[in-house]
Design a protein around this motif. Structure first.
Motif, PDB file in Angstrom:
ATOM      1  N   ALA B 267       0.869  -1.170   0.000  1.00  0.00           N
ATOM      2  CA  ALA B 267       0.000   0.000   0.000  1.00  0.00           C
ATOM      3  C   ALA B 267       0.901   1.212   0.000  1.00  0.00           C
ATOM      4  CB  ALA B 267      -0.877  -0.008   1.230  1.00  0.00           C
ATOM      5  N   SER B 268       0.615   2.118  -0.900  1.00  0.00           N
ATOM      6  CA  SER B 268       1.537   3.243  -1.000  1.00  0.00           C
ATOM      7  C   SER B 268       1.196   4.311   0.014  1.00  0.00           C
ATOM      8  CB  SER B 268       1.480   3.827  -2.397  1.00  0.00           C
ATOM      9  OG  SER B 268       0.227   4.402  -2.583  1.00  0.00           O
ATOM     10  N   ASN B 269       2.193   4.886   0.572  1.00  0.00           N
ATOM     11  CA  ASN B 269       2.086   6.045   1.456  1.00  0.00           C
ATOM     12  C   ASN B 269       0.932   5.952   2.451  1.00  0.00           C
ATOM     13  OD1 ASN B 269       4.087   6.887  -0.232  1.00  0.00           O
ATOM     14  ND2 ASN B 269       2.712   8.139  -1.492  1.00  0.00           N
ATOM     15  N   SER B 270       0.965   4.921   3.228  1.00  0.00           N
ATOM     16  CA  SER B 270       0.051   4.772   4.359  1.00  0.00           C
ATOM     17  C   SER B 270      -1.423   4.683   3.962  1.00  0.00           C
ATOM     18  CB  SER B 270       0.217   5.912   5.369  1.00  0.00           C
ATOM     19  OG  SER B 270      -0.386   7.092   4.881  1.00  0.00           O
ATOM     20  N   THR B 271      -1.726   4.633   2.680  1.00  0.00           N
ATOM     21  CA  THR B 271      -3.129   4.470   2.312  1.00  0.00           C
ATOM     22  C   THR B 271      -3.456   2.981   2.305  1.00  0.00           C
ATOM     23  OG1 THR B 271      -2.437   4.512   0.038  1.00  0.00           O
ATOM     24  CG2 THR B 271      -3.386   6.528   0.913  1.00  0.00           C
ATOM     25  N   GLU B 272      -4.707   2.688   2.135  1.00  0.00           N
ATOM     26  CA  GLU B 272      -5.118   1.292   2.107  1.00  0.00           C
ATOM     27  C   GLU B 272      -4.643   0.635   0.818  1.00  0.00           C
ATOM     28  OE1 GLU B 272      -9.243   0.807   2.779  1.00  0.00           O
ATOM     29  OE2 GLU B 272      -8.883   1.063   4.931  1.00  0.00           O
ATOM     30  N   PRO B 273      -4.487  -0.663   0.841  1.00  0.00           N
ATOM     31  CA  PRO B 273      -4.131  -1.320  -0.422  1.00  0.00           C
ATOM     32  C   PRO B 273      -5.245  -1.109  -1.441  1.00  0.00           C
ATOM     33  CG  PRO B 273      -4.324  -2.909   1.381  1.00  0.00           C
ATOM     34  CD  PRO B 273      -4.600  -1.581   1.951  1.00  0.00           C
ATOM     35  N   PRO B 274      -4.892  -1.075  -2.717  1.00  0.00           N
ATOM     36  CA  PRO B 274      -5.910  -0.801  -3.734  1.00  0.00           C
ATOM     37  C   PRO B 274      -6.894  -1.961  -3.840  1.00  0.00           C
ATOM     38  CG  PRO B 274      -3.855  -1.449  -4.751  1.00  0.00           C
ATOM     39  CD  PRO B 274      -3.571  -1.296  -3.307  1.00  0.00           C
ATOM     40  N   SER B 275      -8.100  -1.649  -4.233  1.00  0.00           N
ATOM     41  CA  SER B 275      -9.083  -2.709  -4.419  1.00  0.00           C
ATOM     42  C   SER B 275      -8.781  -3.463  -5.707  1.00  0.00           C
ATOM     43  CB  SER B 275     -10.476  -2.104  -4.501  1.00  0.00           C
ATOM     44  OG  SER B 275     -10.625  -1.446  -5.731  1.00  0.00           O
ATOM     45  N   THR B 276      -9.373  -4.633  -5.830  1.00  0.00           N
ATOM     46  CA  THR B 276      -9.164  -5.428  -7.045  1.00  0.00           C
ATOM     47  C   THR B 276      -9.485  -4.620  -8.286  1.00  0.00           C
ATOM     48  OG1 THR B 276     -10.151  -7.143  -5.721  1.00  0.00           O
ATOM     49  CG2 THR B 276      -9.617  -7.707  -7.977  1.00  0.00           C
ATOM     50  N   TYR B 277     -10.568  -3.860  -8.205  1.00  0.00           N
ATOM     51  CA  TYR B 277     -10.982  -3.098  -9.377  1.00  0.00           C
ATOM     52  C   TYR B 277      -9.980  -2.004  -9.717  1.00  0.00           C
ATOM     53  CZ  TYR B 277     -15.325  -5.608  -9.095  1.00  0.00           C
ATOM     54  OH  TYR B 277     -16.250  -6.597  -9.078  1.00  0.00           O
ATOM     55  N   ALA B 278      -9.376  -1.426  -8.665  1.00  0.00           N
ATOM     56  CA  ALA B 278      -8.368  -0.400  -8.932  1.00  0.00           C
ATOM     57  C   ALA B 278      -7.190  -1.017  -9.663  1.00  0.00           C
ATOM     58  CB  ALA B 278      -7.920   0.247  -7.635  1.00  0.00           C
TER      59      ALA B 278
END
Ligand code: ATP
Ligand code: MG
Lengths: 279, 473
Positions: B267-278
């Motif tokens: 996960a970049s820069n403390s954000t949540e991991p991207p969703s499958t769709y992302a």
């Protein structure tokens, strides 16, 4: 207006155009007559710079060099292949080219051109749904909507019905009267005879003769046949001056019927090449 | 029958008259066969990973060395966690492996239920590859455990510490303590015996063979002879469904393996991991671009065949005008398609874009690149619009397969990997991912954007040259 000098074009071993020279003046319809494969379309392609001649030159008098793209703006072309977009309507087709040309009022110009070729009732239908003759007329409208001083029409009446053909011939005449120089190719002798001020007879890449229809007939045609019917029977007179023969016959009186059979370009072609124009 | 044969003969003749068609029937299938053959056959492929060794202890060093020696991995040792994460984020490696500071210390407490953790940060767009990485790590963990148990120095320390931990454990009944103590005694006996046999290292092979290959499961489960399983499934991976459900039985520290692989999606820069769709959105866009190329690629051949090209030249348009107009149309179609896809992704699938202005920039650049590319493609083929279309589609298909993430890089032989770097799709996807979830900084975007701009410009120039050449008959 248009001057072609010594044009040569080879396709591999085939010499399609072989030292062709001609000139078309302002307000004049020049008919280029020749059988299939004579090199008419190739000549037109060279005249607009679409293909480069192997030798010879193309000049637009008073307009500038034909290789300059701004000069080409002054040329209208109706190619033999239908150069229109099937998916667009008739009006959209002409409008598109009018916008490209930078015509002052493109919509008016497009509508006027469509009116002149008799397509107004179908202007909003897709060109793909047009009959062959209608597409041919649209192809012509896309050539003259901007009233160019030089018009090159490659068999503009191919596949067109007799009535529309008459309309087209009248239209071409009008365009010439408005001052355009028109190069008109066809293999219909009647057409050439009807509207062309001068014709060039072409075969195997060469222009064999040029001149007015009258001149060509006088020079290369056979004599005119005048047939006079009297109660006693029919007399056939072969003459170079049919008018005089007819007048004198009428003066003599007793004439019940009169028929004049003029020599035509067909016979001219035959006497020049030993071939018939259309077999 | 005569009619059928005559039609067949005519159609075959038509097919062979056009060289492009002949190419499709003979050369292209061969090329595709070789292409897929080289992907699924062959060996010597390695997956690029980054490794960070934070612990200075011998076990950590051993573990890292083992990874380096593994021919299926191509290891890049990096000094810090941040650098490793960045290289995953930039798509340079499929995953990064972090051996934490406490690795050796934790391992020493293994007998008392301590667990040493190896962290793996996976690229969510490269699941197939990171799955293989996790599997490999599990195998190496097993080997390390075996080495550990056969190392006299380590196992005696471990036993001592474990006994101490046992004595101090307040949660155990005396009965339990007694039984565990018995086990420890017998383990000690076992170790003594093993230590006498110096050449015990080879046992690792048999044990490694029994490792569960289902590597996308985050925490490694003991599957040697244990019937109960650890419930310490504390990893978070939004993309991969955990295939082994956590067991309801209470944890048994003695049956939990001492080295655990904990894989997370980067996960970049403390954000949540991207969703499958992302993650799949950029690939969807790439296929959208394929559609646009298909729609516009044959346009020039069509124009020439109809003779409208002649009209355009008389209009007066220069070849440059015609080309620019056509590529503008292709560009507009690409942008419209992208915006549409983005709206569907945002509102239909709740994809949240990290950096919208950057995405706009990426989409614009990609659209430019692909419209330039389309022009080069459309200049490449003759008047026959049918064969121009199929030839164009085939080229694009190959490029999107090698560059578009359809086939994981790890499965490709080196020459195809190199070719995928040349595919505009690989750069397009990287740029879009960079904006959507990879959290690229502007400077990190420059490389893919620059390359895409170059591809677009090159395409336009080539297109102009090709078309000019064809215009002069
Ligand atoms: N692109 C080309 N490649 C090869 N040969 C060609 C090409 N274009 C024309 N030709 C040949 O050049 C000769 C002249 O063709 P052209 O089309 O000019 O004839 P045309 O007088 O217009 O005939 P038509 O009345 O049938 O339209 C023909 O023999 C033709 O086969
Ligand atoms: Mg012709």
């Amino acid at each position: 207006m248009l001057v072609l000098e010594g044009l040569v074009k080879n396709f591999g071993a085939l010499r399609a155009v072989d030292g062709l020279s001609l000139r078309v003046n302002r307000g004049e319809i020049f008919g280029l007559l020749g059988p299939n494969g004579a090199g008419k379309s190739t000549t037109i392609s060279m005249a607009i710079g679409l293909i480069t001649p192997d030798a010879g030159s193309v000049t637009y008098q008073g307009l500038g060099s034909p290789t300059h793209h701004m000069v080409r703006k002054n040329v209208g072309v109706a190619p033999q292949t239908l150069a229109i977009y099937q998916e667009l309507t008739g009006e959209e087709n002409v409008l598109f080219f009018a916008r490209l040309q930078g015509v002052n009022n493109p919509r008016v110009a497009a509508r006027e051109a469509l009116e002149r070729v008799g397509l107004t009732p179908r202007a909003n239908d897709r060109a793909g749904t047009y009959s062959g003759g209608m597409q041919r007329r649209l192809n012509l409208a896309a050539a003259f909507f901007h009233k160019p001083p030089l018009l090159l029409l490659d068999e503009p009446t191919a596949g067109v019905d007799p009535q529309s053909r008459t309309n087209i011939l009248e239209l071409v005449r009008e365009l010439a009267n408005e001052g355009a120089a028109i190069l008109y190719t066809t293999h219909y002798m009647e057409e050439a005879q009807k509207i062309c001020d001068r014709v060039g007879i072409m075969d195997e890449g060469k222009v064999l003769v040029t001149g007015s229809v009258e001149e060509l007939l006088a020079k290369h045609g056979k004599e005119t046949l005048v047939m006079i019917e009297r109660p006693g029977g029919e007399t056939r007179i072969s003459t170079n001056d049919p008018l005089r023969e007819v007048t004198s016959a009428l003066e003599a009186g007793d004439v019940t019927g009169l028929r004049v059979e003029r020599a035509d370009l067909e016979t001219v072609f035959l006497s020049l090449t030993g071939k018939r124009l259309r077999d | 029958m005569r009619v059928i044969l005559t039609i067949a003969a005519k159609d075959l003749r038509l097919l062979m008259r056009d060289r492009t068609n002949a190419f499709f029937v003979i050369v292209f299938p061969l090329a595709i066969a070789i292409f897929f053959g080289s992907i699924f056959g062959g060996s010597g492929r390695s997956i690029p990973i980054a490794v960070v060794v934070e612990s200075a202890g011998p076990a950590a060093t051993d573990f890292a060395n083992a990874l380096e020696k593994d021919s299926t991995l191509s290891v890049r040792i990096l000094p810090s966690r941040d650098e490793a994460d960045t290289s995953v984020r930039l798509g340079r490696v499929a995953a990064c492996v972090i051996i934490p500071k406490t690795f050796d210390a934790d391992l020493e407490k293994a007998m008392a239920g301590g667990r040493a953790i190896v962290e793996v940060h996976c690229d969510p767009a490269r699941q197939a590859e990171s799955g293989l990485v996790v599997g490999k790590l599990n195998e190496h963990a097993m080997r390390a455990i075996v080495r550990m148990f056969t190392n006299p120095k380590i196992n005696s320390t471990m036993l001592a510490q474990s006994k101490l931990a046992l004595a101090l454990n307040p949660n155990m009944t005396s009965q339990q303590r007694e039984r565990v103590s018995d086990v420890l005694e017998s383990v000690q006996e076992l170790f003594k015996q093993q230590n006498r046999e110096a050449a015990a290292v080879e046992t690792s092979k048999t044990i490694a063979g029994s490792v569960n290959g289902d590597s996308t499961t985050n925490t490694m489960k003991a599957n040697t002879n244990a019937s109960t399983k650890s419930a310490s499934n504390n990893t978070e991976n939004g993309n991969v469904p955990v295939s082994t459900p956590p067991s309801a039985t209470s944890p048994d520290p003695f049956l939990t393996l001492p080295i655990q692989i904990q894989s997370t999606t980067l996960a970049s820069n403390s954000t949540e991991p991207p969703s499958t769709y992302a993650v799949t959105f950029p690939q969807g866009l790439a296929w959208g671009f394929v559609g646009c190329i298909g729609a516009f690629g044959a346009g020039m051949a069509e124009e020439r065949r109809r003779g409208t090209f002649m009209r355009l030249l008389l209009a007066p348009c220069t070849i440059f005008n015609v080309l620019a107009g056509k590529s503008l149309a292709c560009f507009t179609a690409c942008v419209t398609m992208s915006v549409f896809m983005l709206l569907v992704a945002t509102f239909g699938f709740h994809v949240s874009v990290q950096n919208l202005p950057m995405l706009a920039l990426a989409i614009a650049t990609c659209s430019f690149a692909f419209s330039g590319f389309t022009m080069a493609l459309s200049g490449l083929f003759k008047n026959n619009e049918g064969s121009a279309r199929s030839a164009g589609n085939a080229i694009v298909l190959v490029l999107v397969m090698i560059g578009g993430g359809t086939i994981p890089l790890a499965f490709m032989p080196p020459f195809l990997r190199a070719a995928s770097q040349a595919s505009p799709f690989s750069w397009a996807i990287l740029a879009i991912e960079g904006a959507v979830w990879r959290g690229f900084a502007f400077t990190e975007m420059l490389a893919p954007l620059g390359i895409l701009l170059f591809i677009g410009a090159l395409g336009l120039v080539l297109g102009k040259i090709f078309i000019q050449k064809r215009a002069r008959a």
